[in-house]
Scaffold this motif. Structure first.
Motif, PDB file in Angstrom:
ATOM      1  N   PRO A  32       0.814  -1.226   0.000  1.00  0.00           N
ATOM      2  CA  PRO A  32       0.000   0.000   0.000  1.00  0.00           C
ATOM      3  C   PRO A  32       0.844   1.271   0.000  1.00  0.00           C
ATOM      4  N   PHE A  33       2.007   1.239   0.651  1.00  0.00           N
ATOM      5  CA  PHE A  33       2.885   2.416   0.643  1.00  0.00           C
ATOM      6  C   PHE A  33       3.247   2.797  -0.792  1.00  0.00           C
ATOM      7  N   SER A  34       3.716   1.827  -1.560  1.00  0.00           N
ATOM      8  CA  SER A  34       4.155   2.125  -2.928  1.00  0.00           C
ATOM      9  C   SER A  34       2.978   2.508  -3.816  1.00  0.00           C
ATOM     10  N   MET A  35       1.825   1.843  -3.635  1.00  0.00           N
ATOM     11  CA  MET A  35       0.646   2.180  -4.434  1.00  0.00           C
ATOM     12  C   MET A  35       0.167   3.597  -4.152  1.00  0.00           C
ATOM     13  N   PHE A  36       0.080   3.944  -2.874  1.00  0.00           N
ATOM     14  CA  PHE A  36      -0.355   5.292  -2.499  1.00  0.00           C
ATOM     15  C   PHE A  36       0.601   6.338  -3.062  1.00  0.00           C
ATOM     16  N   TYR A  37       1.892   6.044  -2.985  1.00  0.00           N
ATOM     17  CA  TYR A  37       2.904   7.007  -3.447  1.00  0.00           C
ATOM     18  C   TYR A  37       2.814   7.209  -4.960  1.00  0.00           C
ATOM     19  N   ILE A  38       2.657   6.124  -5.699  1.00  0.00           N
ATOM     20  CA  ILE A  38       2.558   6.227  -7.168  1.00  0.00           C
ATOM     21  C   ILE A  38       1.305   6.996  -7.564  1.00  0.00           C
ATOM     22  N   ILE A  39       0.176   6.678  -6.927  1.00  0.00           N
ATOM     23  CA  ILE A  39      -1.079   7.390  -7.223  1.00  0.00           C
ATOM     24  C   ILE A  39      -0.935   8.872  -6.887  1.00  0.00           C
ATOM     25  N   SER A  40      -0.262   9.156  -5.756  1.00  0.00           N
ATOM     26  CA  SER A  40      -0.039  10.546  -5.347  1.00  0.00           C
ATOM     27  C   SER A  40       0.775  11.305  -6.381  1.00  0.00           C
ATOM     28  N   LEU A  41       1.867  10.707  -6.855  1.00  0.00           N
ATOM     29  CA  LEU A  41       2.704  11.360  -7.859  1.00  0.00           C
ATOM     30  C   LEU A  41       1.945  11.575  -9.160  1.00  0.00           C
ATOM     31  N   LEU A  42       1.227  10.555  -9.608  1.00  0.00           N
ATOM     32  CA  LEU A  42       0.468  10.678 -10.852  1.00  0.00           C
ATOM     33  C   LEU A  42      -0.586  11.770 -10.754  1.00  0.00           C
ATOM     34  N   GLY A  43      -1.336  11.781  -9.643  1.00  0.00           N
ATOM     35  CA  GLY A  43      -2.402  12.768  -9.474  1.00  0.00           C
ATOM     36  C   GLY A  43      -1.884  14.183  -9.381  1.00  0.00           C
ATOM     37  N   ASN A  44      -0.862  14.386  -8.589  1.00  0.00           N
ATOM     38  CA  ASN A  44      -0.352  15.743  -8.385  1.00  0.00           C
ATOM     39  C   ASN A  44       0.401  16.271  -9.599  1.00  0.00           C
ATOM     40  N   PHE A  45       1.158  15.397 -10.277  1.00  0.00           N
ATOM     41  CA  PHE A  45       1.834  15.846 -11.498  1.00  0.00           C
ATOM     42  C   PHE A  45       0.826  16.116 -12.613  1.00  0.00           C
ATOM     43  N   MET A  46      -0.284  15.370 -12.602  1.00  0.00           N
ATOM     44  CA  MET A  46      -1.333  15.630 -13.581  1.00  0.00           C
ATOM     45  C   MET A  46      -1.937  17.012 -13.367  1.00  0.00           C
ATOM     46  N   VAL A  47      -2.178  17.378 -12.099  1.00  0.00           N
ATOM     47  CA  VAL A  47      -2.699  18.711 -11.788  1.00  0.00           C
ATOM     48  C   VAL A  47      -1.729  19.778 -12.270  1.00  0.00           C
ATOM     49  N   LEU A  48      -0.441  19.616 -11.967  1.00  0.00           N
ATOM     50  CA  LEU A  48       0.557  20.589 -12.392  1.00  0.00           C
ATOM     51  C   LEU A  48       0.632  20.691 -13.918  1.00  0.00           C
ATOM     52  N   PHE A  49       0.589  19.559 -14.584  1.00  0.00           N
ATOM     53  CA  PHE A  49       0.692  19.536 -16.050  1.00  0.00           C
ATOM     54  C   PHE A  49      -0.512  20.216 -16.702  1.00  0.00           C
ATOM     55  N   VAL A  50      -1.711  19.834 -16.259  1.00  0.00           N
ATOM     56  CA  VAL A  50      -2.934  20.367 -16.874  1.00  0.00           C
ATOM     57  C   VAL A  50      -3.044  21.868 -16.648  1.00  0.00           C
ATOM     58  N   VAL A  51      -2.781  22.322 -15.423  1.00  0.00           N
ATOM     59  CA  VAL A  51      -2.886  23.756 -15.125  1.00  0.00           C
ATOM     60  C   VAL A  51      -1.847  24.547 -15.915  1.00  0.00           C
ATOM     61  N   SER A  52      -0.653  24.006 -16.036  1.00  0.00           N
ATOM     62  CA  SER A  52       0.400  24.728 -16.771  1.00  0.00           C
ATOM     63  C   SER A  52       0.086  24.823 -18.263  1.00  0.00           C
ATOM     64  N   LYS A  53      -0.600  23.816 -18.812  1.00  0.00           N
ATOM     65  CA  LYS A  53      -0.870  23.774 -20.242  1.00  0.00           C
ATOM     66  C   LYS A  53      -2.114  24.555 -20.654  1.00  0.00           C
ATOM     67  N   GLN A  54      -3.057  24.707 -19.724  1.00  0.00           N
ATOM     68  CA  GLN A  54      -4.334  25.338 -20.056  1.00  0.00           C
ATOM     69  C   GLN A  54      -4.365  26.797 -19.608  1.00  0.00           C
ATOM     70  N   GLN A  55      -4.390  27.700 -20.551  1.00  0.00           N
ATOM     71  CA  GLN A  55      -4.404  29.129 -20.237  1.00  0.00           C
ATOM     72  C   GLN A  55      -5.650  29.512 -19.442  1.00  0.00           C
ATOM     73  N   THR A  56      -6.754  28.823 -19.693  1.00  0.00           N
ATOM     74  CA  THR A  56      -8.006  29.146 -18.990  1.00  0.00           C
ATOM     75  C   THR A  56      -7.951  28.796 -17.502  1.00  0.00           C
ATOM     76  N   LEU A  57      -6.978  27.977 -17.110  1.00  0.00           N
ATOM     77  CA  LEU A  57      -6.836  27.589 -15.702  1.00  0.00           C
ATOM     78  C   LEU A  57      -5.805  28.441 -14.966  1.00  0.00           C
ATOM     79  N   HIS A  58      -5.292  29.462 -15.625  1.00  0.00           N
ATOM     80  CA  HIS A  58      -4.311  30.337 -14.972  1.00  0.00           C
ATOM     81  C   HIS A  58      -5.052  31.366 -14.116  1.00  0.00           C
ATOM     82  N   LYS A  59      -5.653  30.845 -13.060  1.00  0.00           N
ATOM     83  CA  LYS A  59      -6.443  31.641 -12.127  1.00  0.00           C
ATOM     84  C   LYS A  59      -5.948  31.378 -10.712  1.00  0.00           C
TER      85      LYS A  59
END
Length: 312
Positions: A32-59
């Motif tokens: 569970p430690f490794s699963m939680f960590y991988i999901i955490s990295l994927l989710g948080n990097f996805m947020v960073l990636f999507v917000v950085s790429k979408q001009q409409t989310l620059h709020k």
């Protein structure tokens, strides 16, 4: 009893024991430690990636989500890789420098995380209580400055923690019954006078977290007062719905943190493995669930994440 001082020239090391009493189950706990960590990295990097790429989310709101994601990545990365190396390879040795560095960055990310939650509460207060002036009061530049202030506060408050530990003589037994270098766990293996260390840690916990919770409580008190003045029940629900994600994230963050901090000092009757598992949940569960909660509750972010996911 032999002692030694923490000096730059001293090559001494600590032994991180993992989870005392559950050594035989370390390999299973690592799943569970490794699963939680991988999901955490994927989710948080996805947020960073999507917000950085979408001009409409620059709020401001999405800039705050990026700050939260960065602190979540930082907290979990400070702890989980070393914990997994203990579980998988019995790599329990950590240098004194490495221990104090891990402690410093973990607490800096944790205190900054709390500051971001305060700014988020202020953001919700302005959005509900003074929506016409929202864009004027909370610009992206102002949010960035508030985030920088939160980071500077964290560094100033946390820096004395490893410096005070540096001066302590430690006993011959360098074993830390934990998966990471937690402040009081290191203090407890010292043979010197630890009064200053204990008091400083307690004061910082209550000053920072107490102040942050007070500001968040004040913000929500004003939000509730504003909502009660609205006659429409539909508007009540809509206003409260904008705060749901922040309230969930706040409860997940502060509850395990306060429980861990207080039981380490006053909960001598609580089993060591219970305390250490809960301490690890603080750096595993919130970072994993935060991007999921905001992804589900924030339509703009959910739509953009869905758009990029469908392209893959």
């Amino acid at each position: 009893m032999a002692t030694f001082n923490l000096t730059l020239s001293d090559p001494s090391t600590f032994i991180l024991n993992g989870i005392p009493g559950l050594e035989a189950a370390h390999i299973w706990i690592s799943i569970p430690f490794s699963m939680f960590y991988i999901i955490s990295l994927l989710g948080n990097f996805m947020v960073l990636f999507v917000v950085s790429k979408q001009q409409t989310l620059h709020k401001p709101m999405f800039l705050l989500l990026c700050m939260l994601a960065l602190t979540d990545i930082g907290m979990s990365t400070c702890v989980v890789p070393k914990a997994l190396s203990i579980f998988w390879f019995c790599s329990k040795v950590i240098t004194v420098d490495g221990c104090l560095t891990q402690m410093f960055f973990l607490y800096v990310f944790a205190v900054t995380h709390s500051a971001v939650l305060v700014i988020m509460a202020f953001d919700r207060y302005i959005a509900i209580c003074d929506p016409l002036r929202y864009a004027t009061i909370l610009s992206n530049a102002r949010i960035a400055k508030l985030g920088l202030v939160g980071l500077m506060r964290a560094v100033i408050c946390v820096l004395p923690v490893p410096l005070l530990l540096w001066r302590l003589p430690l006993c011959a037994n360098h074993v830390i019954p934990h998966t990471y270098c937690e402040h009081l766990a290191v203090v407890k293996i010292s043979c010197g006078d630890t009064t200053v260390n204990r008091m400083y840690g307690l004061v910082i916990t209550f000053v920072n977290i107490g102040l942050d919770l007070t500001l968040i409580g004040l913000s929500y008190g004003l939000i509730i007062r504003a909502i009660l003045r609205i006659s429409s029940k539909k508007s009540h629900g809509k206003a409260l719905n904008t705060c749901t994600a922040h309230i969930c994230v706040m409860l997940m963050s502060y509850t395990p943190y306060l429980f861990t901090a207080l039981t380490h000092r006053f909960g001598q009757d609580i089993a060591a493995h219970v305390h250490i598992l809960l301490a690890n949940m603080y750096v595993l569960v919130p970072p994993m669930l935060n991007p999921i909660i905001y992804g589900v509750k924030t339509k703009e972010l959910r739509d953009k994440v869905g758009k990029y996911t469908c392209r893959m």
